[in-house]
Design an enzyme around this catalytic site. Structure first.
Site, PDB file in Angstrom:
ATOM      1  CG  ASP A  87      -1.829  -0.853   0.985  1.00  0.00           C
ATOM      2  OD1 ASP A  87      -2.506  -1.204  -0.319  1.00  0.00           O
ATOM      3  OD2 ASP A  87      -2.565  -1.539   1.991  1.00  0.00           O
ATOM      4  CG  ASP A 148      -7.326  -4.039  -1.536  1.00  0.00           C
ATOM      5  OD1 ASP A 148      -7.727  -4.905  -2.266  1.00  0.00           O
ATOM      6  OD2 ASP A 148      -7.986  -3.610  -0.297  1.00  0.00           O
TER       7      ASP A 148
HETATM    8  N1  GLY Z   1      -7.072  -1.804   1.091  1.00  0.00           N
HETATM    9  C1  GLY Z   1      -7.848  -2.267   2.234  1.00  0.00           C
HETATM   10  C2  GLY Z   1      -9.049  -1.996   2.377  1.00  0.00           C
HETATM   11  O1  GLY Z   1      -9.725  -1.552   1.257  1.00  0.00           O
HETATM   12  O2  GLY Z   1      -9.737  -2.370   3.244  1.00  0.00           O
END
Ligand code: GLY
Length: 376
Positions: A87, A148
Site C-alpha cells: 500500500d 486493492d
Molecule cells: N485496502 C484495504 C481496504 O480497502 O480495506
C-alpha cells in the site's frame, strides 16, 4: 452545486488538523477516529485531504500541514516502519507525489521515487506477481495478490514517466494484467484476493480477506477494480483495461440497493442491521468521473456512467455526509472489515478522501493525485 458540501468538509478537515496535530486518523467502531502514529496503510488519505483542501482554498495552513506530513512519511520510509506491504501508493502517492504535483517540490518528487523503488521491490520474479502483504516467503501471504493493489500501481507508472526507466511501468502493467485475468470473474464480479505458487507462478485459486465468502463480491474490492483499471487504462492506453473497468462498473451499479449506496458485500444477506460501505461508493464515484474524463464525447457508455455519478453523489451528499453535524468524519456508514468486527458502520478515512476527491472533480476538475496533470 457541490460547494456547500466541499466547504463543510474543509471546515472539518481544518478542525481535525488543528485538534490532532502530528497524528493520523485510524479505524474504530466509535463514530470517531482514533488519532495515532503514521504506521498503518491509511495515513496518506489524511494528507490527501489536506492537499485537496489547500487546492480548493489556497490557505497556506493546509499546505504547511501536508508538508509536515511529508516530513513524517520521509522518516517512515527511512526507518522502514510498517512498510512490508504493497500500500505504498496509498501512502506516498497522496503525500509525496501530491506534494510534487501541487507544489513542484523536488524533495517530495525524490521521496515519491524512493517509495516507488520500495514498491517495485515487492515484485516476485519467480511467481510473476507483486506480493500484497508480508515479507517474501511469508507462509500465509507469500503468493497472494489483492485487487486493492490496482490503486498502488499509479505510483509505478508515474515513476517510469518521470525517470524514463521502463522497469516500474513494466511491473505495473504485468500486475494489472494478472489482476484482470485472475481477480475478475466471468460474470464481471471479482475476487478480493488470489493465490499463486511462489516457485512456479501457477495460479492456485481465489480467496478473500474482507469479503463475505471466497466466491462473493466484496463491494470495496469491486470499487478498487473500477477505479484501478481506469487508471491503468489512462497510463497504458490498453483498451482491455477500459473494457474491464466498464464491466466491473456495470456489475457494481446493477447490484446497488435503492439509494444507490453499496452494502459491504454484494452477496451478503440484507437484514435490518447489514452495514453499508459508503466508502466503496465514494471510490466508485471517482472511478466513474475518471472514466468520463477518459472517454470521448461520442462513447455510447457515457450516458449510464453519468447517471451513475449523479445518483451516487446525490445519495452520498444528502444521506451519508455529515454536513452540518458535529463530526470528525465526512461520510457515515463505511465498513472496514465486517467479518473481523473491525470498523463497522463508521467513518473510514479513505471514504472521506474519495468523497472529497469526487466533489473536487465535479466542482473544480481536480482529479486527486494519481497522475500528473497536463499543462493547460
Ligand atoms: N485496502 C484495504 C481496504 O480497502 O480495506
Amino acid at each position: 452545486m457541490w460547494r456547500g458540501a466541499i466547504e463543510d468538509a474543509i471546515g472539518k478537515i481544518r478542525k481535525n488538523l488543528e485538534v490532532h496535530p502530528g497524528t493520523f486518523p485510524h479505524i474504530t467502531n466509535e463514530k470517531r477516529y482514533e488519532w495515532s502514529a503514521n504506521e498503518d496503510w491509511i495515513e496518506g488519505f489524511h494528507t490527501g485531504l489536506a492537499w485537496l483542501s489547500y487546492e480548493y482554498s489556497r490557505d497556506s495552513f493546509f499546505r504547511e500541514q501536508a508538508e509536515g506530513h511529508i516530513a513524517d512519511f520521509k522518516k517512515r520510509l527511512e526507518a522502514k516502519i510498517c512498510l512490508e506491504h504493497h500500500d505504498i501508493g496509498f501512502l506516498y502517492g497522496l503525500s509525496a507525489l501530491a506534494g510534487w504535483i501541487v507544489e513542484k517540490d523536488e524533495s517530495a518528487r525524490e521521496l515519491a521515487l524512493q517509495a516507488a523503488d520500495h514498491l517495485v521491490g515487492r515484485w516476485r520474479e519467480q511467481g510473476g506477481y507483486l506480493q500484497a502483504w508480508g515479507p517474501e516467503n511469508d507462509e500465509k501471504n507469500g503468493g497472494r495478490i489483492i485487487i486493492d493493489c490496482l490503486l498502488n500501481l499509479p505510483l509505478l507508472y508515474w515513476a517510469s514517466e518521470i525517470t524514463g526507466l521502463p522497469k516500474y511501468a513494466e511491473v505495473a502493467y504485468k500486475q494489472a494484467e494478472l489482476s484482470r485475468r485472475y481477480l475478475v470473474r466471468g460474470d464481471d464480479s471479482s475476487y478480493h484476493t488470489f493465490y499463486f505458487n511462489t516457485e512456479t507462478g501457477e495460479p492456485l485459486g481465489g480467496g478473500t480477506h474482507q469479503g463475505y465468502t471466497v466466491g462473493s463480491t466484496w463491494t470495496r474490492g469491486q470499487a478498487w477494480g473500477i477505479y484501478g483499471f481506469s487508471l491503468s487504462f489512462r497510463y497504458t492506453n490498453d483498451p482491455v483495461f477500459l473494457q474491464t473497468a466498464k464491466r466491473l462498473l456495470r456489475y457494481f451499479l446493477d447490484h446497488l440497493p435503492e439509494d444507490h449506496v453499496a452494502y459491504w458485500d454484494f452477496n451478503v444477506p440484507i437484514e435490518a442491521n447489514t452495514s453499508r460501505d459508503s466508502s466503496a461508493s465514494a471510490i466508485t464515484a471517482c472511478g466513474m468521473l475518471e472514466l468520463l474524463d477518459l472517454l470521448p464525447e461520442e462513447d455510447g457508455d457515457r450516458g449510464w456512467i453519468q447517471q451513475g455519478v449523479v445518483r451516487t453523489m446525490h445519495s452520498l451528499v444528502n444521506k451519508y455526509a455529515t454536513i452540518g453535524e458535529e463530526a470528525e468524519g465526512l461520510l457515515k456508514h463505511g465498513s472496514y472489515h465486517v467479518r473481523g468486527n473491525n470498523g463497522l458502520d463508521d467513518y473510514m478515512i479513505w471514504g472521506d478522501y474519495y468523497y472529497l476527491e469526487a466533489l473536487m472533480r465535479l466542482e473544480r476538475g481536480i482529479p486527486g493525485y494519481w497522475y500528473e496533470r497536463k499543462a493547460e
